[in-house]
Design a protein around this motif. Sequence first.
Motif, PDB file in Angstrom:
ATOM      1  N   GLN A 149       1.078  -1.088  -0.191  1.00 30.32           N
ATOM      2  CA  GLN A 149       0.475   0.403   0.119  1.00 30.32           C
ATOM      3  C   GLN A 149       0.920   1.046  -0.237  1.00 30.32           C
ATOM      4  OE1 GLN A 149      -2.812  -0.669   3.747  1.00 30.32           O
ATOM      5  NE2 GLN A 149      -4.117  -1.046   2.078  1.00 30.32           N
ATOM      6  N   GLY A 150       0.666   2.140  -1.209  1.00 28.00           N
ATOM      7  CA  GLY A 150       1.266   3.764  -1.104  1.00 28.00           C
ATOM      8  C   GLY A 150       2.535   3.233  -2.129  1.00 28.00           C
ATOM      9  N   ASP A 151       2.505   2.529  -2.805  1.00 28.50           N
ATOM     10  CA  ASP A 151       3.728   2.250  -3.705  1.00 28.50           C
ATOM     11  C   ASP A 151       3.203   3.277  -4.747  1.00 28.50           C
ATOM     12  OD1 ASP A 151       6.134   0.745  -1.964  1.00 28.50           O
ATOM     13  OD2 ASP A 151       5.573  -1.045  -2.725  1.00 28.50           O
ATOM     14  N   THR A 152       4.481   3.741  -5.380  1.00 32.04           N
ATOM     15  CA  THR A 152       3.343   4.534  -6.437  1.00 32.04           C
ATOM     16  C   THR A 152       3.863   3.539  -8.219  1.00 32.04           C
ATOM     17  OG1 THR A 152       5.189   6.168  -6.543  1.00 32.04           O
ATOM     18  CG2 THR A 152       3.012   6.581  -5.793  1.00 32.04           C
ATOM     19  N   LEU A 153       3.226   3.623  -9.087  1.00 34.16           N
ATOM     20  CA  LEU A 153       3.403   3.671 -10.055  1.00 34.16           C
ATOM     21  C   LEU A 153       2.548   4.064 -10.869  1.00 34.16           C
ATOM     22  CD1 LEU A 153       0.425   1.661 -11.523  1.00 34.16           C
ATOM     23  CD2 LEU A 153       1.650   1.013  -9.367  1.00 34.16           C
ATOM     24  N   THR A 154       3.385   4.502 -12.191  1.00 33.80           N
ATOM     25  CA  THR A 154       2.995   5.343 -14.003  1.00 33.80           C
ATOM     26  C   THR A 154       2.545   4.381 -14.625  1.00 33.80           C
ATOM     27  OG1 THR A 154       4.610   7.214 -13.052  1.00 33.80           O
ATOM     28  CG2 THR A 154       3.632   7.437 -15.288  1.00 33.80           C
ATOM     29  N   ALA A 155       1.765   5.041 -15.156  1.00 35.10           N
ATOM     30  CA  ALA A 155       1.510   4.018 -16.777  1.00 35.10           C
ATOM     31  C   ALA A 155       1.020   5.161 -18.152  1.00 35.10           C
ATOM     32  CB  ALA A 155      -0.209   3.555 -16.656  1.00 35.10           C
ATOM     33  N   THR A 156       1.999   5.259 -18.811  1.00 34.42           N
ATOM     34  CA  THR A 156       1.440   5.855 -20.209  1.00 34.42           C
ATOM     35  C   THR A 156       0.712   5.110 -20.664  1.00 34.42           C
ATOM     36  OG1 THR A 156       3.720   7.094 -19.337  1.00 34.42           O
ATOM     37  CG2 THR A 156       3.348   7.431 -21.929  1.00 34.42           C
ATOM     38  N   GLY A 157      -0.020   6.530 -21.847  1.00 34.31           N
ATOM     39  CA  GLY A 157      -1.198   5.634 -22.720  1.00 34.31           C
ATOM     40  C   GLY A 157      -0.920   6.092 -23.473  1.00 34.31           C
ATOM     41  N   SER A 158      -1.113   6.015 -25.374  1.00 31.52           N
ATOM     42  CA  SER A 158      -0.556   6.369 -26.709  1.00 31.52           C
ATOM     43  C   SER A 158      -1.177   7.640 -26.235  1.00 31.52           C
ATOM     44  CB  SER A 158      -2.293   5.780 -27.142  1.00 31.52           C
ATOM     45  OG  SER A 158      -2.987   5.981 -27.368  1.00 31.52           O
ATOM     46  N   ASP A 159      -2.028   8.082 -25.697  1.00 32.73           N
ATOM     47  CA  ASP A 159      -1.755   9.683 -25.782  1.00 32.73           C
ATOM     48  C   ASP A 159      -0.275  10.615 -25.365  1.00 32.73           C
ATOM     49  OD1 ASP A 159      -1.910   9.428 -23.107  1.00 32.73           O
ATOM     50  OD2 ASP A 159      -3.992  10.448 -23.062  1.00 32.73           O
ATOM     51  N   LYS A 161       0.575  10.727 -22.513  1.00 35.47           N
ATOM     52  CA  LYS A 161       0.298  11.377 -21.007  1.00 35.47           C
ATOM     53  C   LYS A 161       0.479  10.620 -20.567  1.00 35.47           C
ATOM     54  CE  LYS A 161      -3.892  13.494 -18.476  1.00 35.47           C
ATOM     55  NZ  LYS A 161      -4.739  13.572 -17.953  1.00 35.47           N
ATOM     56  N   ALA A 162       1.355  10.383 -18.890  1.00 31.15           N
ATOM     57  CA  ALA A 162       1.697   9.880 -18.424  1.00 31.15           C
ATOM     58  C   ALA A 162       0.291  10.162 -16.980  1.00 31.15           C
ATOM     59  CB  ALA A 162       3.172   9.973 -17.444  1.00 31.15           C
ATOM     60  N   ARG A 163      -0.143   8.704 -16.721  1.00 26.72           N
ATOM     61  CA  ARG A 163      -0.694   9.275 -14.964  1.00 26.72           C
ATOM     62  C   ARG A 163       0.148   8.572 -14.148  1.00 26.72           C
ATOM     63  NH1 ARG A 163      -2.793   8.445 -20.310  1.00 26.72           N
ATOM     64  NH2 ARG A 163      -5.583  10.206 -20.956  1.00 26.72           N
ATOM     65  N   GLU A 164      -0.319   9.154 -13.489  1.00 25.44           N
ATOM     66  CA  GLU A 164       0.041   8.630 -11.572  1.00 25.44           C
ATOM     67  C   GLU A 164      -0.508   7.351 -10.793  1.00 25.44           C
ATOM     68  OE1 GLU A 164       3.067   8.725 -10.513  1.00 25.44           O
ATOM     69  OE2 GLU A 164       3.565  10.131 -11.904  1.00 25.44           O
ATOM     70  N   TYR A 165      -0.689   6.369 -10.516  1.00 26.99           N
ATOM     71  CA  TYR A 165      -1.507   5.827  -9.618  1.00 26.99           C
ATOM     72  C   TYR A 165      -0.521   5.282  -8.297  1.00 26.99           C
ATOM     73  CZ  TYR A 165      -3.917   5.243 -13.137  1.00 26.99           C
ATOM     74  OH  TYR A 165      -4.891   4.883 -14.742  1.00 26.99           O
ATOM     75  N   ARG A 166      -1.461   5.075  -6.993  1.00 28.91           N
ATOM     76  CA  ARG A 166      -0.933   4.274  -6.153  1.00 28.91           C
ATOM     77  C   ARG A 166      -2.058   3.139  -5.858  1.00 28.91           C
ATOM     78  NH1 ARG A 166      -4.227   5.572  -1.549  1.00 28.91           N
ATOM     79  NH2 ARG A 166      -5.067   7.262  -2.659  1.00 28.91           N
ATOM     80  N   VAL A 167      -0.743   2.291  -5.173  1.00 28.57           N
ATOM     81  CA  VAL A 167      -1.522   0.912  -4.479  1.00 28.57           C
ATOM     82  C   VAL A 167      -2.276   0.753  -3.511  1.00 28.57           C
ATOM     83  CG1 VAL A 167      -0.525  -1.629  -4.031  1.00 28.57           C
ATOM     84  CG2 VAL A 167       0.279  -0.148  -5.698  1.00 28.57           C
ATOM     85  N   VAL A 168      -3.729   0.984  -3.276  1.00 20.61           N
ATOM     86  CA  VAL A 168      -4.507   0.682  -2.382  1.00 20.61           C
ATOM     87  C   VAL A 168      -4.195  -0.936  -1.875  1.00 20.61           C
ATOM     88  CG1 VAL A 168      -5.587   2.645  -2.948  1.00 20.61           C
ATOM     89  CG2 VAL A 168      -6.206   0.257  -4.003  1.00 20.61           C
ATOM     90  N   ALA A 169      -4.338  -1.882  -2.155  1.00 19.00           N
ATOM     91  CA  ALA A 169      -4.769  -3.141  -2.049  1.00 19.00           C
ATOM     92  C   ALA A 169      -3.527  -3.838  -2.938  1.00 19.00           C
ATOM     93  CB  ALA A 169      -5.989  -3.766  -2.313  1.00 19.00           C
ATOM     94  N   ARG A 170      -3.022  -5.040  -1.950  1.00 14.07           N
ATOM     95  CA  ARG A 170      -2.093  -6.144  -2.905  1.00 14.07           C
ATOM     96  C   ARG A 170      -3.301  -7.668  -2.137  1.00 14.07           C
ATOM     97  NH1 ARG A 170       2.411  -6.561  -0.484  1.00 14.07           N
ATOM     98  NH2 ARG A 170       1.678  -8.143   1.560  1.00 14.07           N
ATOM     99  N   GLU A 171      -3.046  -8.450  -3.091  1.00 18.23           N
ATOM    100  CA  GLU A 171      -4.590  -9.557  -2.647  1.00 18.23           C
ATOM    101  C   GLU A 171      -3.965 -11.011  -3.116  1.00 18.23           C
ATOM    102  OE1 GLU A 171      -8.739  -8.350  -2.415  1.00 18.23           O
ATOM    103  OE2 GLU A 171      -7.837  -7.348  -3.515  1.00 18.23           O
TER     104      GLU A 171
END
Lengths: 219, 276
Positions: A149-159, A161-171
């Motif tokens: 939880q709290g780790d960050t990641l970045t997904a870049t789209g075909s447009d 644009k880089a979008r930041e995400y934050r981990v909320v769960a690991r199952e």
Amino acid sequence: MTVRNCGALAALAAGVAALTVATLVACNSQPAGNVGAEEASTLAASATPSAADADPSVPVAAGELPAGAGIVPPVRLVIPGIDVTATVNAVGINERTNEFEVPPSVDQIGWYRYGPGLEADAGSVVIAGHVDSAKQGKGAFFRLRELDQGDTLTATGSDGKAREYRVVAREEYAKTKIPLERYFARDGKPRLTLITCGGPFDAKARKYRDNIVVTAVPA
Amino acid sequence: MQLSYFRRVAAGGAVAALAFAGVAAFTASPAYAATSKVSVVHGIPDTPVDVYVNGKKTLNNFKPGDVAGPLNLAEGEYDIALTKPGEPVGSAILKVDNAEVPGGANISLAAHLDAAGKPKITPFVNDVSKVDAGKARLIVRHTAAAPAVDVRAGGTPVFKGLTNPKEAKADVDAGTVKADVVLAGTDTVAIGPADLNLKEGTATIVYAIGSAEDKNLDVVAQTITGLHSAPGGVPSGDGGQAGTGVQTWWYALAGAGVLMLLGGGVRMATARTGRK
């Protein structure tokens, strides 16, 4: 000290050593454990329309043939915490198995092209990757189970644009029990779902028992 | 003229009422399902209308080619009437009384021309069962004043000999197909071609509308979303390097360790006893 005593001591020492190794191995083999499972399931809940809005303003739309919507596929995923920088391919379903078509090359990962893209304001964007392969070794998602939880990641789209995400769960789920409808949902809060394999490995069937699922939300 | 038109419409209404009864008979309605989703499709050219449900105006100036809804209607009987915009419900141009709406169904009411060109209302029950992952559902409804047609995708007939007011449907691979409508058994194109974007997990319902004689054949489309299924699984590893849980050799090692501890301990104990 007698020879006999020496032998006994050696046996004791060997026994202790064997048990120590066994214990260490057992400790390292613990499943990653679940965090944030409740939060992940809350994200999937979609707002149910109340009975009160049964009436009036009825939506009217022109009955035009559906056009292709402006879906933004993710093309690159970066997860600094576990040293992942991977190319994302748009993938679908394996016709033969009806399963997610994870890219065969283990250093590439696959976005489920039938689900939402990065632009979506609802639903689960699903990206799956190999944990490893018998022929190619470690995969892009080898260390996915280390995310927390709290780790960050970045997904870049075909447009671009880089979008930041934050981990909320690991199952971790047995593959026979994983609630896939929830992770492949097209409603609920916008979220990014990363999936790989994990858990005990069945060397005969060459299969992992479990799936590891990481849920992240826009940061 | 006015009178004959009225008679025609009234006859159409009677047919539609029968069709409704048919829908009710063929739709199993579970006891718990109280409401149905009802959409209205306008397929009568050049005739905007107001739509009344149980005497209450529900749609204002509803235009040809438009799709309204879905409305959530409780299971029961409904009076549906179409008037020219602004006219009172008493002077309806097309009406259906005591239309039965079954519970828990998804229904489209199409106002359209029959094969002979008379306006009527036909209820269709929409197949909203889930489609397999990767698939889309295509439903084509013949609601035009036209003879039997074939529907072609990429030049190949996929639905043959479709007549007013029938439907044909299939679950197909999601994606875009070039589709057209031809007179049954011929290459004479009646409608299209057009690109059909069949989105995965949806039902695309295409209504052929208008009149061949009046040369205003066209299509109206309605889309129902949320019919997707999840993939059967996510296989993503066969290397075993990330395996957790212990293997057979672990039990052997742990077992050997325990035996050696026990054996060594016993020997030490007996050795000490022996020295005393």
